[in-house]
Scaffold this active site. Structure first.
Site, PDB file in Angstrom:
ATOM      1  N   TYR A   1      -2.088  -0.724  10.307  1.00 31.07           N
ATOM      2  CA  TYR A   1      -2.056  -0.981   8.862  1.00 31.07           C
ATOM      3  C   TYR A   1      -0.658  -0.663   8.316  1.00 31.07           C
ATOM      4  O   TYR A   1      -0.081  -1.451   7.570  1.00 31.07           O
ATOM      5  CB  TYR A   1      -3.120  -0.125   8.187  1.00 31.07           C
ATOM      6  CG  TYR A   1      -3.299  -0.371   6.704  1.00 31.07           C
ATOM      7  CD1 TYR A   1      -3.920  -1.535   6.243  1.00 31.07           C
ATOM      8  CD2 TYR A   1      -2.874   0.562   5.770  1.00 31.07           C
ATOM      9  CE1 TYR A   1      -4.108  -1.744   4.888  1.00 31.07           C
ATOM     10  CE2 TYR A   1      -3.056   0.353   4.411  1.00 31.07           C
ATOM     11  CZ  TYR A   1      -3.678  -0.800   3.969  1.00 31.07           C
ATOM     12  OH  TYR A   1      -3.857  -1.016   2.630  1.00 31.07           O
TER      13      TYR A   1
ATOM     14  N   SER B   1       0.866  -1.185   0.000  1.00 30.55           N
ATOM     15  CA  SER B   1       0.000   0.000   0.000  1.00 30.55           C
ATOM     16  C   SER B   1       0.900   1.231   0.000  1.00 30.55           C
ATOM     17  O   SER B   1       2.088   1.125   0.384  1.00 30.55           O
ATOM     18  CB  SER B   1      -0.837  -0.022   1.282  1.00 30.55           C
ATOM     19  OG  SER B   1      -1.421   1.241   1.514  1.00 30.55           O
TER      20      SER B   1
HETATM   21  N1  LIG Z   1      -8.538  -0.061  -1.875  1.00 31.89           N
HETATM   22  C1  LIG Z   1      -7.467   0.671  -1.644  1.00 31.89           C
HETATM   23  O1  LIG Z   1      -7.505   1.926  -1.759  1.00 31.89           O
HETATM   24  C2  LIG Z   1      -6.169   0.027  -1.265  1.00 31.89           C
HETATM   25  C3  LIG Z   1      -5.037   0.857  -1.144  1.00 31.89           C
HETATM   26  C4  LIG Z   1      -3.824   0.281  -0.814  1.00 31.89           C
HETATM   27  C5  LIG Z   1      -3.736  -1.092  -0.609  1.00 31.89           C
HETATM   28  N2  LIG Z   1      -4.833  -1.867  -0.732  1.00 31.89           N
HETATM   29  C6  LIG Z   1      -4.682  -3.304  -0.492  1.00 31.89           C
HETATM   30  O2  LIG Z   1      -5.221  -4.028  -1.572  1.00 31.89           O
HETATM   31  C7  LIG Z   1      -5.558  -5.347  -1.136  1.00 31.89           C
HETATM   32  C8  LIG Z   1      -6.941  -5.707  -1.678  1.00 31.89           C
HETATM   33  O3  LIG Z   1      -7.903  -4.870  -1.074  1.00 31.89           O
HETATM   34  P1  LIG Z   1      -9.119  -4.224  -1.885  1.00 31.89           P
HETATM   35  O4  LIG Z   1      -8.962  -2.763  -1.807  1.00 31.89           O
HETATM   36  O5  LIG Z   1      -9.269  -4.885  -3.182  1.00 31.89           O
HETATM   37  O6  LIG Z   1     -10.330  -4.558  -0.876  1.00 31.89           O
HETATM   38  P2  LIG Z   1     -11.550  -5.593  -0.979  1.00 31.89           P
HETATM   39  O7  LIG Z   1     -12.160  -5.582   0.363  1.00 31.89           O
HETATM   40  O8  LIG Z   1     -12.408  -5.256  -2.141  1.00 31.89           O
HETATM   41  O9  LIG Z   1     -10.826  -6.978  -1.244  1.00 31.89           O
HETATM   42  C9  LIG Z   1     -10.100  -7.645  -0.232  1.00 31.89           C
HETATM   43  C10 LIG Z   1     -10.548  -9.103  -0.198  1.00 31.89           C
HETATM   44  O10 LIG Z   1      -9.748  -9.776   0.783  1.00 31.89           O
HETATM   45  C11 LIG Z   1     -10.612 -10.697   1.453  1.00 31.89           C
HETATM   46  N3  LIG Z   1     -10.073 -11.030   2.774  1.00 31.89           N
HETATM   47  C12 LIG Z   1      -9.990 -10.218   3.867  1.00 31.89           C
HETATM   48  N4  LIG Z   1      -9.478 -10.907   4.893  1.00 31.89           N
HETATM   49  C13 LIG Z   1      -9.221 -12.170   4.446  1.00 31.89           C
HETATM   50  C14 LIG Z   1      -8.674 -13.331   5.053  1.00 31.89           C
HETATM   51  N5  LIG Z   1      -8.304 -13.357   6.343  1.00 31.89           N
HETATM   52  N6  LIG Z   1      -8.554 -14.454   4.289  1.00 31.89           N
HETATM   53  C15 LIG Z   1      -8.946 -14.457   2.992  1.00 31.89           C
HETATM   54  N7  LIG Z   1      -9.482 -13.384   2.378  1.00 31.89           N
HETATM   55  C16 LIG Z   1      -9.604 -12.248   3.099  1.00 31.89           C
HETATM   56  C17 LIG Z   1     -11.951  -9.975   1.554  1.00 31.89           C
HETATM   57  O11 LIG Z   1     -13.022 -10.884   1.744  1.00 31.89           O
HETATM   58  C18 LIG Z   1     -12.023  -9.256   0.210  1.00 31.89           C
HETATM   59  O12 LIG Z   1     -12.718 -10.007  -0.761  1.00 31.89           O
HETATM   60  C19 LIG Z   1      -5.459  -5.316   0.391  1.00 31.89           C
HETATM   61  O13 LIG Z   1      -4.256  -5.943   0.782  1.00 31.89           O
HETATM   62  C20 LIG Z   1      -5.423  -3.835   0.725  1.00 31.89           C
HETATM   63  O14 LIG Z   1      -4.733  -3.563   1.906  1.00 31.89           O
HETATM   64  C21 LIG Z   1      -6.054  -1.334  -1.048  1.00 31.89           C
END
Ligand SMILES: NC(=O)c1ccc[n+]([C@@H]2O[C@H](COP(=O)([O-])OP(=O)(O)OC[C@H]3O[C@@H](n4cnc5c(N)ncnc54)[C@H](O)[C@@H]3O)[C@@H](O)[C@H]2O)c1
Length: 293
Positions: A159, A145
Site C-alpha cells: 500500500y 494516503s
Molecule cells: N478510509 C481511509 O481511512 C483511507 C485513508 C487513506 C487513504 N484512503 C484512500 O481513499 C480512497 C477511497 O477509499 P475509501 O476509504 O473511500 O474506501 P471505500 O472502499 O469506501 O471506497 C473505495 C471504492 O473504490 C472501489 N474500487 C476498488 N477497486 C476498484 C477498481 N479496481 N476499479 C474501480 N473501483 C474500485 C470500491 O468498490 C469502493 O467503492 C482509496 O484510494 C484509499 O486508499 C482511505
C-alpha cells in the site's frame, strides 16, 4: 477553480466512502457527476440518492481497464459535457498479501499497484490530454494516503509503495498542469470511516488463502481494521475539504494530523543523512534552476 458549479466531475471509487463524500459536496454546489466504480449495486444506490440533487450517470468499470476508462470518458463527455474535475480516488488497502513478506506473491503486487497507482495513471492518461487541449479552468484530485507521505511500522508495504507513487506523480505534474490553468490536489487522509477494510477483503487476491494465513498476521490486520470505525473521520467532511482545496487551488489536502510526526521525522532523517553542502551542490542547484527557466 472558484466553483465546480455547472462543471462535470468524473469520480472513480465514487460509489462509496471518500469518493461518495466528494460527489455529495460537488453535487451540492451544482456539479454534474459521473460516478465510476467496480461495485454496480453501490453505484445504483449512490445514483438514487444524488439524482434528486443533480444530473448523475454511473459507470461500472475496473480502473485498471484502459479501454473501459477511455469509453467512460467518451460517454461522460457526450452525456454531461467536458470533464473539468477528475478525481482519481478508487483504491484498496494492502490486504493479507501486502502485509506478509513470507507469503506475498506477484498477484498481490499487481493488484495493489494496479488499482492504486495504475488507476491513477489511467485517469491521468485518459483525461489530462483532453483537459490540456481545452485549457482550464479544470482540476485533478488524486487520493493518496498518510501512508503515501511517511511509513508507520511498515506493515502495509505494498500500500505504501502504491501511495508514495501517487504522491510523487502528483507533486511532479502539478506545475506542468498549472501552465494550462489546471489545478491539482493531493488528498492524503489518515483514518476515514469508510468500507475500505471490507472492500479490501472482498477484492483481495489472497482472500481465499486468508484462512491458512499465519494467525499473527490475521490478528494484526484485524486490529488495524478495527481502528477505522472509532477513529475514522466522516467521509463527507473529507469531501467538503477536497472541494475547499479545489476552490483555493491547494496542492495538499490533509484531512487530519495523523502523519505530522512521522512526516517530520522522515524529513529530518533525510536531511541529517545528507553530507555538508559543497560547491558542486550549489552549482547543481543553479544548473537545475537554469534548465527550468
Ligand atoms: N478510509 C481511509 O481511512 C483511507 C485513508 C487513506 C487513504 N484512503 C484512500 O481513499 C480512497 C477511497 O477509499 P475509501 O476509504 O473511500 O474506501 P471505500 O472502499 O469506501 O471506497 C473505495 C471504492 O473504490 C472501489 N474500487 C476498488 N477497486 C476498484 C477498481 N479496481 N476499479 C474501480 N473501483 C474500485 C470500491 O468498490 C469502493 O467503492 C482509496 O484510494 C484509499 O486508499 C482511505
Amino acid at each position: 477553480m472558484r466553483t465546480v458549479s455547472d462543471s462535470t466531475a468524473f469520480i472513480t471509487g465514487g460509489a462509496s466512502g471518500i469518493g461518495l463524500g466528494m460527489a455529495r459536496a460537488f453535487a451540492a454546489e451544482g456539479a454534474r457527476l459521473a460516478l465510476v466504480d467496480l461495485d454496480a449495486a453501490a453505484l445504483r444506490e449512490a445514483q438514487r440518492e444524488l439524482a434528486d440533487v443533480t444530473e448523475v450517470i454511473t459507470i461500472t468499470l475496473d480502473v485498471r481497464d484502459r479501454e473501459a476508462m477511455a469509453a467512460a470518458a467518451d460517454r461522460t463527455e457526450s452525456e454531461l459535457g467536458s470533464v473539468r474535475v477528475l478525481c482519481n480516488n478508487a483504491g484498496v488497502g494492502s490486504g493479507m498479501g501486502g502485509m506478509n513478506l513470507e507469503t506475498m506473491k506477484y498477484e498481490h503486487w499487481d493488484h495493489t499497484l494496479g488499482v492504486n497507482l495504475g488507476g491513477v495513471v489511467n485517469g491521468v492518461q485518459t483525461f489530462v490530454p483532453r483537459m490540456v487541449e481545452r485549457g482550464g479552468p479544470a482540476h485533478v484530485v488524486n487520493t493518496s494516503s498518510g501512508s503515501g507521505l511517511a511509513v508507520t511500522g511498515g506493515a502495509q508495504f505494498m500500500y505504501c509503495a502504491s501511495k508514495y507513487a501517487v504522491t510523487g506523480l502528483s507533486e511532479a505534474i502539478v506545475n506542468l498542469l498549472k501552465r494550462y490553468g489546471i489545478g491539482l490536489t493531493l488528498v492524503s487522509p489518515g483514518f476515514v470511516d469508510t468500507r475500505i477494510a471490507e472492500t479490501t477483503r472482498r477484492l483481495d487476491p489472497a482472500a481465499a488463502e486468508a484462512d491458512a494465513m499465519d494467525s499473527d498476521y490475521r490478528e494484526k490486520l484485524e486490529r488495524f481494521e478495527a481502528l477505522f470505525e472509532p477513529l475514522g473521520q466522516d467521509p463527507d467532511d473529507v469531501g467538503a475539504m477536497v472541494l475547499d482545496a479545489i476552490h483555493h487551488d491547494r496542492l495538499y489536502c490533509q484531512p487530519d494530523r495523523l502523519m505530522a510526526e512521522p512526516v517530520r521525522a522522515r524529513c529530518s532523517a533525510l536531511l541529517e543523512a545528507m553530507p555538508p553542502e559543497t560547491e558542486r551542490d550549489r552549482q547543481m542547484v543553479e544548473m537545475i534552476q537554469k534548465v527550468r527557466q
